[in-house]
Scaffold this active site. Structure first.
Site, PDB file in Angstrom:
ATOM      1  N   GLU A 184       1.121  21.381  -8.002  1.00  0.00           N
ATOM      2  CA  GLU A 184       0.508  22.112  -9.108  1.00  0.00           C
ATOM      3  C   GLU A 184       0.140  21.184 -10.267  1.00  0.00           C
ATOM      4  OE1 GLU A 184       3.078  25.380 -10.160  1.00  0.00           O
ATOM      5  OE2 GLU A 184       2.482  26.543  -8.414  1.00  0.00           O
ATOM      6  N   GLU A 255       1.892  29.193  -1.796  1.00  0.00           N
ATOM      7  CA  GLU A 255       2.966  29.956  -2.453  1.00  0.00           C
ATOM      8  C   GLU A 255       2.497  31.374  -2.743  1.00  0.00           C
ATOM      9  OE1 GLU A 255       4.829  28.219  -5.858  1.00  0.00           O
ATOM     10  OE2 GLU A 255       5.127  26.255  -4.910  1.00  0.00           O
TER      11      GLU A 255
END
Length: 828
Positions: A184, A255
């Site tokens: 991320e 995710e």
């Protein structure tokens, strides 16, 4: 002459070599999916972190994941869990044996996505980076910074070398089909300007250059350099993901958050099975090829491994709860979704799709390949149900739901209508584990008499502790004369401490004054309490503590904690600032250094009986018998404040009962004790309590999910298990028309010992809390008992209740709740 023996040896060698090569997997990708040996596939992945459960739990967790339709396990490599030498990765052969974990996955015929990081976030202490990195001169984490890149490359290389040595990549015959570098990074990339962009390019080149033979991915990285695949994180990537940054990369969802991790001070947080099911079906209907549930099993942040303010329990709302028990309907409803999509797999992977927008909220996505046809009927309105006419037939869709028509005719799955069972978790007081006889050891409160001032002002807490403990003492003293005290009776001076976090306990002249803390959102806080100072020398002692290191954000290496300023207010002579008064320091507690939480260490100090109310900073000790049965074990920390729990020397994590949520309750009251931490009979329980608290109400419980339920309406489709594909055609499994009904399956081969609730009519509620409505078939319970009592599983179709009751204007519903247990226990 070429002997027969040589010929046979050569022949056998060729056979073995051929078999070895046949076990190798070439993993590539195209714009539709990953390709395993050139074959497209759909993947249902679940995150299970080997560090958040014990090795004894791993086989059961993986078996349940596989039964849930999971074919890929995603896990991080945890750098700071392995006590590395600088730049090197030490593989721990005990609780953190990642190689053993990956081989267990392979034994079950499942694949692996290995998230190498090294930054992982994951609500893990320091985001997975070891503390010593902070002390490398001129280092800037996660930037185009030479010191950081040096150690990152050494670490990543050592991980990949170890994986290759163990032949764990698919290209070597192992289970790893994907590797992830970084995590991320788009969140913070702009903070580093061009150096952020350069870092992304470098990280990708470095990873690809390690030649693993499998693709690399970056999640939430829009500019992932070729050939690295950019992937989505979030709750609804079917609608929020802008897609791969190149048309020849597949759509991957790394995710799909099954709930929300919780921090101390949070109220309960849930995400429904229906919403998760909607999200995955939506993603696959829009050419998604891999969905990973984060988490599939959350587990426990043992010891001091959780990040700042994160609870010890991690993602308990996942399909497999903290204890590894199946959380239904989440586990079962997602399993059914995987099966439904698999029934359509060939058409989805090789067919062409068309999208027909019917209204603002309703659409049809249809896939066709030859005679094969699959349709996804979507109602995206959150409150209003609808009926869609498709191919001349009406289909009812509840609000916010998708129906899968496996042959463009029959509904095999609806995301909102749960055909699988529900269950309820029970905490039961252990019969054997609660004969406690508590003793206590009083931690000494140091003053400047023991800790001479060694610095002008209080030291910074992170750099002082170096992540070796949560605790540090700060001491100073101040002289007060009669003229300093307020003249008005009943008025006391006030001590004010401004702290950068995370928490503290304050003492004056050895007496506990109080505690204070920050929060996950705002670590800094102000502590202010009235104090009864005395004439003469006054000793101020502050126990500063951390609750995990930060795990996210730019410039993590520049975060600070601990007391910033200390003043005494309300004196007759004015405010006294003692910040630069000269301070003594001590890292850790005496009980930690002596390891009094172990059997050997507990004998090094004098324990005394627990009598009456006590102030903070006590160690409590007792022994308890190992709880009966095989169910998981938990300790409920009622009556306590904040501290840590040790079982036979094992730190099961931080507890914090005094930090209440907006609902007025502790965020977490029950703490997992793995059975592998227990001895066969007798166990040492030691509790470190920072605040005033009494252990009298602490309870050892066993945990089960033996309360199982079903809630089925007339609108529910039959369970997806009613269907199969034969000759590329969707057909009923037993050639009879499928029908909806209640499916009940006891865990652990138990039997249904009691029907606790049954109603066909208009019941309401949730599993464990069903109530009768205004309409109820009087023989509901009798029918369920006839069909289910004494069995480990049963199916009761709604047709069993034909004409049982007339509920005009009501969608008839069957609600059932049964209890499971061993037959011998039921007889007793």
């Amino acid at each position: 002459m070429f002997s027969l023996k040589v010929f046979l040896l050569t022949f056998v060698s060729l056979i073995v070599s051929s078999l070895a090569k046949s076990n190798l997997s070439e993993v590539t990708y195209d714009g539709r999916s990953l390709l395993i040996n050139g074959k497209r596939e759909l993947f249902y992945s679940g995150s299970i972190h080997y560090t958040r459960s014990t090795p004894e739990m791993w086989p059961d967790l993986l078996d349940k994941a596989k039964r849930g339709g999971i074919n890929v396990i995603q896990t991080y490599i945890f750098w700071n869990a392995h006590e590395p030498e600088k730049g090197q990765f030490k593989f721990d052969p005990t609780n953190y044996d990642v190689v053993r974990f990956l081989k267990l996955i392979q034994d079950r015929g499942m694949y692996v996505t290995l998230r190498v990081g090294p930054f992982i976030q994951a609500e893990w202490n320091h985001g997975g980076l070891p503390y010593w990195l902070r002390e490398v001169p001129n280092i800037i984490f996660r930037s185009n910074n030479d010191p950081f890149k040096k150690y990152m490359q050494e670490y990543v290389t050592s991980v990949i070398v170890k994986m290759k040595e163990e032949k764990l990549f698919a290209s070597q015959g192992g289970p790893i089909i994907l590797s992830q570098i970084e995590n991320e990074y788009n969140h913070i990339q702009l903070a580093y300007d061009e150096e952020g962009d350069n870092y992304v390019q470098w990280a990708a080149r470095m990873a690809v250059g390690l030649d693993t033979g499998v693709p690399w991915i970056m999640c939430k990285q829009r500019d992932a350099p070729d050939p690295v695949i950019n992937a989505c994180n979030g709750r609804h990537c079917g609608d929020t993901f802008s897609g791969p940054n190149k048309p020849y990369k597949p759509q991957i969802w790394t995710e799909n958050w099954t709930a929300q991790y919780r921090v101390f001070g949070d109220p309960p947080s849930q995400r429904s099975a229906e919403d998760i099911a909607f999200s995955i079906v939506r993603f696959f209907s829009k050419n998604g090829s891999l969905v990973n549930y984060y988490m599939y099993h959350g587990g426990t942040n043992f010891g001091r491994t959780s990040s700042a303010f994160s609870t010890t329990r991690y993602y308990d709302e996942a399909p497999l709860d903290e204890y590894g028990l199946q959380r239904d309907p989440k586990w079962g409803h997602l399993r059914d979704g995987h099966r439904a999509i698999n029934l359509c797999k060939k058409v989805l992977l090789f067919g062409s799709s068309t999208v027909t927008k019917l209204t603002e909220f309703n659409e049809v996505i249809k896939f066709e390949k030859g005679d094969g046809c699959v349709a996804f009927l979507t109602n995206n309105h959150t409150k209003v149900d609808t009926t869609i006419n498709f191919n001349g037939k009406d289909y009812f869709l509840p609000p916010r739901s998708i129906s899968i028509l496996g042959d463009c005719k029959n509904v095999i799955y609806n995301t909102q209508l749960i055909a699988s069972q529900h269950n309820s978790r029970n905490f039961k007081r252990s019969k054997l584990g609660n004969n406690h006889k508590w003793e206590m050891y009083v931690e000494e409160i140091p003053t400047t008499l023991q800790l001479k001032p060694d610095k002008n002002a209080p030291a910074e807490l992170y750099s002082m502790l170096k992540d070796m403990t949560d605790y540090a003492w700060f001491t100073t003293s101040v002289e007060l004369g009669p003229e300093d005290f307020p003249k008005k009776d009943g008025t006391s001076p006030v001590i004010r401490i401004l702290s950068l976090g995370h928490s503290l306990c304050a003492y004056v002249n050895g007496e506990y004054i109080g505690s204070g803390h920050g929060s996950h959102e705002e670590k800094a806080f102000e502590f202010q309490k009235p104090v009864k100072f005395r004439i003469g020398t006054n000793h101020i002692s502050i126990l500063g503590s951390t609750v995990g290191l930060p795990d996210s954000g730019a410039y993590m290496e520049h975060r600070y904690a601990g007391p910033k300023s200390i003043t005494i207010l309300g004196l007759n002579t004015g405010t006294i600032d003692v910040t630069h008064n000269g301070w003594g320091h001590q890292v850790g507690l005496q009980g930690e250094k002596l390891e009094i939480f172990t059997e050997a260490g507990s004998k090094k100090v004098q324990w005394s009986p627990v009598t009456g109310p006590v102030q903070g900073l006590r160690w409590y000790k007792t022994h308890f018998a190992t709880p009966e049965g095989r169910d998981p074990v938990a300790i409920r920390m009622t009556g306590m404040g904040k501290g840590m729990v040790f079982i036979n020397g094992n730190n099961i994590g931080r507890y914090w009962m005094s930090y209440l949520s907006p609902l007025g309750k502790p965020t977490q009251a029950d703490y997992h004790i793995p059975r592998s931490f227990l001895n066969p009979r007798d166990n040492l329980l030691v509790v470190l309590e920072e605040e005033p608290g009494s252990p009298d109400q602490v309870v050892i419980n066993t945990v089960d999910r033996n309360t199982i339920c079903s809630f089925i309406t007339e609108n529910h489709p039959p369970n997806v298990n009613s269907w199969e594909v034969k000759g590329q055609k969707l057909k009923p499994v037993d050639d009879t028309p499928p029908e909806a009904g209640a499916t009940l399956i006891c865990p652990d081969r138990n039997k249904i010992t009691a029907v606790e609730f049954a109603s066909f009519g208009d019941p309401s509620g949730v599993c464990g809390e069903y109530v009768l409505g205004k309409c109820n078939a009087p023989n509901s319970k009798q029918i369920i008992e006839q069909e289910c009592l004494g069995k480990d599983s049963c199916f009761v179709p709604l047709s069993k209740f034909n004409n049982a009751v007339d509920c005009k204007g009501v969608v008839k519903t069957l609600a059932v709740q049964v209890n499971c247990g061993s037959p011998t226990a039921a007889m007793r």
